[in-house]
Scaffold this active site. Structure first.
Site, PDB file in Angstrom:
ATOM      1  N   ASP A  31       0.893  -1.293  -0.116  1.00 41.63           N
ATOM      2  CA  ASP A  31      -0.135  -0.052   0.027  1.00 41.63           C
ATOM      3  C   ASP A  31       0.935   1.197   0.006  1.00 41.63           C
ATOM      4  N   ASP A  58       4.228   2.443  -4.061  1.00 42.72           N
ATOM      5  CA  ASP A  58       3.091   3.022  -4.845  1.00 42.72           C
ATOM      6  C   ASP A  58       3.155   2.178  -6.310  1.00 42.72           C
ATOM      7  N   LEU A  59       1.867   1.381  -6.610  1.00 41.86           N
ATOM      8  CA  LEU A  59       1.776   0.624  -7.674  1.00 41.86           C
ATOM      9  C   LEU A  59       2.024   1.109  -9.064  1.00 41.86           C
ATOM     10  N   LYS A  84     -11.391   5.522  -5.501  1.00 38.41           N
ATOM     11  CA  LYS A  84     -12.592   5.116  -5.715  1.00 38.41           C
ATOM     12  C   LYS A  84     -13.846   6.073  -5.615  1.00 38.41           C
ATOM     13  N   SER A 124     -16.537  -3.413  -9.433  1.00 37.41           N
ATOM     14  CA  SER A 124     -17.582  -2.628  -8.559  1.00 37.41           C
ATOM     15  C   SER A 124     -18.891  -2.791  -9.372  1.00 37.41           C
ATOM     16  N   ALA A 125     -20.224  -2.752  -8.765  1.00 45.77           N
ATOM     17  CA  ALA A 125     -21.406  -2.557  -9.378  1.00 45.77           C
ATOM     18  C   ALA A 125     -21.705  -1.248 -10.140  1.00 45.77           C
ATOM     19  N   TYR A 148     -14.026   7.020 -12.810  1.00 45.68           N
ATOM     20  CA  TYR A 148     -13.939   5.775 -11.925  1.00 45.68           C
ATOM     21  C   TYR A 148     -14.370   4.373 -12.458  1.00 45.68           C
ATOM     22  N   LYS A 152     -12.841   0.469 -13.923  1.00 46.79           N
ATOM     23  CA  LYS A 152     -12.933  -0.849 -13.449  1.00 46.79           C
ATOM     24  C   LYS A 152     -13.375  -1.611 -14.856  1.00 46.79           C
ATOM     25  N   TYR A 176     -18.404  -5.702  -6.398  1.00 50.77           N
ATOM     26  CA  TYR A 176     -18.956  -5.338  -5.067  1.00 50.77           C
ATOM     27  C   TYR A 176     -20.364  -4.502  -5.246  1.00 50.77           C
ATOM     28  N   ASN A 178     -22.891  -2.460  -2.246  1.00 50.48           N
ATOM     29  CA  ASN A 178     -22.472  -1.244  -1.385  1.00 50.48           C
ATOM     30  C   ASN A 178     -21.680  -1.874   0.009  1.00 50.48           C
ATOM     31  N   ASN A 198     -20.364   8.577   1.414  1.00 55.26           N
ATOM     32  CA  ASN A 198     -21.167   7.598   1.273  1.00 55.26           C
ATOM     33  C   ASN A 198     -22.033   7.520   2.395  1.00 55.26           C
TER      34      ASN A 198
HETATM   35  P1  NAD Z   1      -9.808   2.440   0.359  1.00 56.64           P
HETATM   36  O1  NAD Z   1      -9.641   3.734  -0.266  1.00 56.64           O
HETATM   37  O2  NAD Z   1     -10.141   2.159   1.797  1.00 56.64           O
HETATM   38  O3  NAD Z   1      -8.528   1.473  -0.106  1.00 56.64           O
HETATM   39  C1  NAD Z   1      -7.823   1.434  -1.214  1.00 56.64           C
HETATM   40  C2  NAD Z   1      -6.366   1.662  -0.747  1.00 56.64           C
HETATM   41  O4  NAD Z   1      -5.463   1.593  -1.958  1.00 56.64           O
HETATM   42  C3  NAD Z   1      -5.929   2.485   0.251  1.00 56.64           C
HETATM   43  O5  NAD Z   1      -5.304   1.803   1.252  1.00 56.64           O
HETATM   44  C4  NAD Z   1      -5.071   3.233  -0.574  1.00 56.64           C
HETATM   45  O6  NAD Z   1      -3.828   3.908   0.061  1.00 56.64           O
HETATM   46  C5  NAD Z   1      -4.602   2.192  -1.601  1.00 56.64           C
HETATM   47  N1  NAD Z   1      -3.856   2.741  -2.921  1.00 56.64           N
HETATM   48  C6  NAD Z   1      -4.423   3.612  -4.000  1.00 56.64           C
HETATM   49  N2  NAD Z   1      -3.777   3.800  -4.956  1.00 56.64           N
HETATM   50  C7  NAD Z   1      -2.556   3.008  -4.757  1.00 56.64           C
HETATM   51  C8  NAD Z   1      -1.331   2.839  -5.399  1.00 56.64           C
HETATM   52  N3  NAD Z   1      -1.112   3.560  -6.425  1.00 56.64           N
HETATM   53  N4  NAD Z   1      -0.487   2.055  -4.830  1.00 56.64           N
HETATM   54  C9  NAD Z   1      -0.631   1.342  -3.606  1.00 56.64           C
HETATM   55  N5  NAD Z   1      -1.721   1.624  -2.851  1.00 56.64           N
HETATM   56  C10 NAD Z   1      -2.681   2.090  -3.598  1.00 56.64           C
HETATM   57  O7  NAD Z   1     -11.046   1.571  -0.640  1.00 56.64           O
HETATM   58  P2  NAD Z   1     -11.965   0.491  -0.162  1.00 56.64           P
HETATM   59  O8  NAD Z   1     -13.124   0.975  -0.066  1.00 56.64           O
HETATM   60  O9  NAD Z   1     -11.227  -0.559   0.689  1.00 56.64           O
HETATM   61  O10 NAD Z   1     -12.041  -0.185  -1.974  1.00 56.64           O
HETATM   62  C11 NAD Z   1     -10.963  -1.245  -2.132  1.00 56.64           C
HETATM   63  C12 NAD Z   1     -11.252  -1.387  -3.411  1.00 56.64           C
HETATM   64  O11 NAD Z   1     -12.569  -1.934  -3.736  1.00 56.64           O
HETATM   65  C13 NAD Z   1     -11.149  -0.320  -4.505  1.00 56.64           C
HETATM   66  O12 NAD Z   1     -10.485  -0.848  -5.752  1.00 56.64           O
HETATM   67  C14 NAD Z   1     -12.529   0.188  -5.124  1.00 56.64           C
HETATM   68  O13 NAD Z   1     -12.590   1.065  -6.062  1.00 56.64           O
HETATM   69  C15 NAD Z   1     -13.275  -1.050  -4.863  1.00 56.64           C
HETATM   70  N6  NAD Z   1     -14.788  -0.964  -4.374  1.00 56.64           N
HETATM   71  C16 NAD Z   1     -14.938  -0.230  -3.282  1.00 56.64           C
HETATM   72  C17 NAD Z   1     -16.563  -0.094  -2.943  1.00 56.64           C
HETATM   73  C18 NAD Z   1     -16.535   0.669  -1.811  1.00 56.64           C
HETATM   74  O14 NAD Z   1     -18.017   1.165  -1.781  1.00 56.64           O
HETATM   75  N7  NAD Z   1     -15.876   0.781  -0.683  1.00 56.64           N
HETATM   76  C19 NAD Z   1     -17.523  -0.404  -3.987  1.00 56.64           C
HETATM   77  C20 NAD Z   1     -16.889  -1.127  -5.264  1.00 56.64           C
HETATM   78  C21 NAD Z   1     -15.623  -1.415  -5.495  1.00 56.64           C
HETATM   79  N1  UFG Z   2     -27.178   8.885  -0.086  1.00 52.88           N
HETATM   80  C1  UFG Z   2     -27.924  10.028   0.708  1.00 52.88           C
HETATM   81  N2  UFG Z   2     -27.456  10.877   1.550  1.00 52.88           N
HETATM   82  C2  UFG Z   2     -26.157  10.775   1.934  1.00 52.88           C
HETATM   83  C3  UFG Z   2     -25.146   9.847   1.137  1.00 52.88           C
HETATM   84  C4  UFG Z   2     -25.835   8.881   0.346  1.00 52.88           C
HETATM   85  O1  UFG Z   2     -29.138  10.055   0.652  1.00 52.88           O
HETATM   86  O2  UFG Z   2     -25.379  11.645   2.502  1.00 52.88           O
HETATM   87  C5  UFG Z   2     -27.771   8.128  -0.750  1.00 52.88           C
HETATM   88  C6  UFG Z   2     -27.177   8.140  -2.348  1.00 52.88           C
HETATM   89  O3  UFG Z   2     -28.001   9.048  -3.005  1.00 52.88           O
HETATM   90  C7  UFG Z   2     -27.519   6.566  -2.665  1.00 52.88           C
HETATM   91  C8  UFG Z   2     -27.402   5.912  -1.622  1.00 52.88           C
HETATM   92  O4  UFG Z   2     -27.496   6.645  -0.530  1.00 52.88           O
HETATM   93  O5  UFG Z   2     -28.811   6.648  -3.180  1.00 52.88           O
HETATM   94  C9  UFG Z   2     -26.132   5.252  -1.376  1.00 52.88           C
HETATM   95  O6  UFG Z   2     -25.029   6.129  -1.836  1.00 52.88           O
HETATM   96  P1  UFG Z   2     -23.428   5.761  -1.466  1.00 52.88           P
HETATM   97  O7  UFG Z   2     -22.712   6.954  -1.907  1.00 52.88           O
HETATM   98  O8  UFG Z   2     -23.314   5.354  -0.138  1.00 52.88           O
HETATM   99  O9  UFG Z   2     -23.205   4.635  -2.499  1.00 52.88           O
HETATM  100  P2  UFG Z   2     -23.437   4.467  -4.188  1.00 52.88           P
HETATM  101  O10 UFG Z   2     -24.507   3.553  -4.337  1.00 52.88           O
HETATM  102  O11 UFG Z   2     -23.773   5.840  -4.634  1.00 52.88           O
HETATM  103  O12 UFG Z   2     -22.020   4.056  -4.395  1.00 52.88           O
HETATM  104  C10 UFG Z   2     -21.250   3.008  -3.758  1.00 52.88           C
HETATM  105  C11 UFG Z   2     -19.802   3.331  -4.051  1.00 52.88           C
HETATM  106  C12 UFG Z   2     -19.232   3.169  -5.468  1.00 52.88           C
HETATM  107  C13 UFG Z   2     -19.481   1.959  -5.887  1.00 52.88           C
HETATM  108  C14 UFG Z   2     -21.219   1.428  -5.712  1.00 52.88           C
HETATM  109  C15 UFG Z   2     -21.658   0.141  -6.097  1.00 52.88           C
HETATM  110  O13 UFG Z   2     -19.405   4.744  -3.440  1.00 52.88           O
HETATM  111  O14 UFG Z   2     -17.920   3.509  -5.467  1.00 52.88           O
HETATM  112  O15 UFG Z   2     -21.457   1.762  -4.597  1.00 52.88           O
HETATM  113  O16 UFG Z   2     -22.726  -0.030  -6.194  1.00 52.88           O
HETATM  114  F1  UFG Z   2     -19.201   1.815  -7.219  1.00 52.88           F
END
Ligand code: NAD
Ligand code: UFG
Length: 337
Positions: A31, A58-59, A84, A124-125, A148, A152, A176, A178, A198
């Site tokens: 990381d 860094d990747l 993300k 991601s969805a 973003y 993906k 994934y 939510n 979120n």
């Molecule tokens: P996060 O931001 O908490 O974790 C991502 C990690 O990647 C962090 O620790 C960051 O420091 C590291 N990182 C980013 N760029 C890097 C690089 N160039 N080199 C090395 N490290 C790097 O995010 P998360 O919620 O744990 O999500 C993990 C993965 O799942 C992401 O790829 C994200 O797009 C995907 N994802 C997340 C969600 C969500 O809602 N959390 C939904 C769908 C998909």
């Molecule tokens: N929402 C609110 N109030 C807030 C925040 C969110 O009403 O303060 C609503 C949004 O409008 C949405 C729902 O809550 O309808 C969920 O929103 P999130 O931002 O929590 O999540 P999203 O569904 O928009 O997106 C998340 C991740 C994306 C991922 C996606 C996959 O942020 O990275 O889920 O389905 F790709």
């Protein structure tokens, strides 16, 4: 032999490290901590009572990535590392394409060089974009609506092409829905950089007094209560899904996209009401306009995950809300505090 976990210090990464260590895997975490804290990994070590190497890399630095593969005997890779935030990606598309695509390319080049065949990717969805039909099925055409989501979808295509040229590889693209909630200990959870976007982190940070408002974005969607519907999945269920995906990679070759969701949808209003009920809290929230780019409804078909991975989500929305609040109460300022 070890599993390389890129982005292992992040939200989903840390929880998955716990599940991998509990399942008996050796891991190496890579990381650059651009979106996470090193302290999160101390918590993983404490919870599991296990040690593992951490590479601050860094990747996007190809040479450094190659060095990690030279240093360790890597058997497979789980690739979480990436940026993300969908909204930020619209403002800074080049950062997203650069970090997410270049990072993945460097990783694949190193895997190719060192003959590593098992790969689990965090998709991601969001790749589905706005679809008419629910539930979302893995073979629907992809239609991401922001940079973003494009990264993906592009990485999924790169991985399909890579597999075509290297049929002995085994690649799982986990889409994934939510992810919410936290480890049940309350010692590990989501610690977003800056003000969260979120829903769940906004609810918990509002409840703990870190942000001063909570707004439901839109009450005029074509849903029973007018707010958007999403498929919320407990982060520990998601973590366990990765352990199953890795086991699948070890026994199959191919490339498979697989949804990780519960298959159930809940509205924003239902989530806030559930959070208040299970945690016995009263929150005063507002109703605001729609947020740009939000699909009205999104939930997963879970049949493929169940069939291929023998996995299904077990934890309820009540549990997600209880665990998220336990984490936030124990760590009001996140890891750094
Ligand atoms: P996060 O931001 O908490 O974790 C991502 C990690 O990647 C962090 O620790 C960051 O420091 C590291 N990182 C980013 N760029 C890097 C690089 N160039 N080199 C090395 N490290 C790097 O995010 P998360 O919620 O744990 O999500 C993990 C993965 O799942 C992401 O790829 C994200 O797009 C995907 N994802 C997340 C969600 C969500 O809602 N959390 C939904 C769908 C998909
Ligand atoms: N929402 C609110 N109030 C807030 C925040 C969110 O009403 O303060 C609503 C949004 O409008 C949405 C729902 O809550 O309808 C969920 O929103 P999130 O931002 O929590 O999540 P999203 O569904 O928009 O997106 C998340 C991740 C994306 C991922 C996606 C996959 O942020 O990275 O889920 O389905 F790709």
């Amino acid at each position: 032999m070890a599993i390389l976990v890129t982005g292992g210090a992040g939200y989903i990464g840390t929880h998955t490290c716990v599940s991998l260590l509990d399942a008996g895997y050796d891991i190496v975490v890579l990381d650059n901590f651009c979106r996470s804290s090193r302290l999160s990994l101390d918590r993983v070590k404490k919870l599991t009572k296990k040690d593992f190497p951490i590479e601050e890399i860094d990747l996007c630095h190809e040479e450094h990535v190659q060095q990690v593969f030279q240093k360790y005997d890597i058997e497979g890779v789980i690739h979480f590392a990436g940026l993300k935030a969908a909204g930020e990606s619209v403002q800074k598309p080049l950062n997203y394409y650069d970090n997410n695509i270049t990072g993945t390319m460097n990783l694949l080049k190193a895997m190719d060089e060192y003959n590593v065949k098992q790969f689990v990717f965090s998709s991601s969805a969001t790749v589905y974009g706005e679809q008419e039909q629910m539930p979302l099925l893995e073979d629907m055409p992809l239609a991401p609506i922001n940079p973003y989501g494009q990264t993906k979808a592009m990485i999924e295509q790169i991985l399909r092409d890579y597999h075509y040229a290297n049929p002995e590889t085994s690649i799982v693209l986990l889409r994934y829905f939510n992810p919410v909630g936290a480890h049940e200990s309350g010692d590990l959870g989501e610690d977003p950089n800056g003000e969260p976007n979120n829903l769940l982190p906004r609810i918990t940070q509002f409840a703990v007094g870190r942000i001063d408002s909570l707004t439901i974005f839109g009450e005029d969607y074509p849903t029973p209560d007018g707010s958007c519907i999403r498929d919320y999945i407990h982060v520990m269920d998601l973590a366990e899904g990765h352990v199953q995906a890795l086991a699948y990679c070890q026994t199959h070759t191919g490339v498979e996209a697989i949804n990780l969701g519960t298959g159930k949808g809940n509205s924003v209003l239902e989530v806030i009401q559930t959070f208040m009920r299970v945690n016995q809290l009263q929150l005063s929230f507002d109703i605001g306009p729609r947020r740009e780019g939000d699909a009205p409804i999104s939930y997963a078909s879970t049949q493929k995950a169940s069939k291929l991975l023998s996995w299904q989500a077990k934890r309820t929305l009540d549990q997600m809300c209880l665990d998220a609040w336990r984490w936030q109460q124990k760590n009001p300022q996140g890891f750094e505090a």
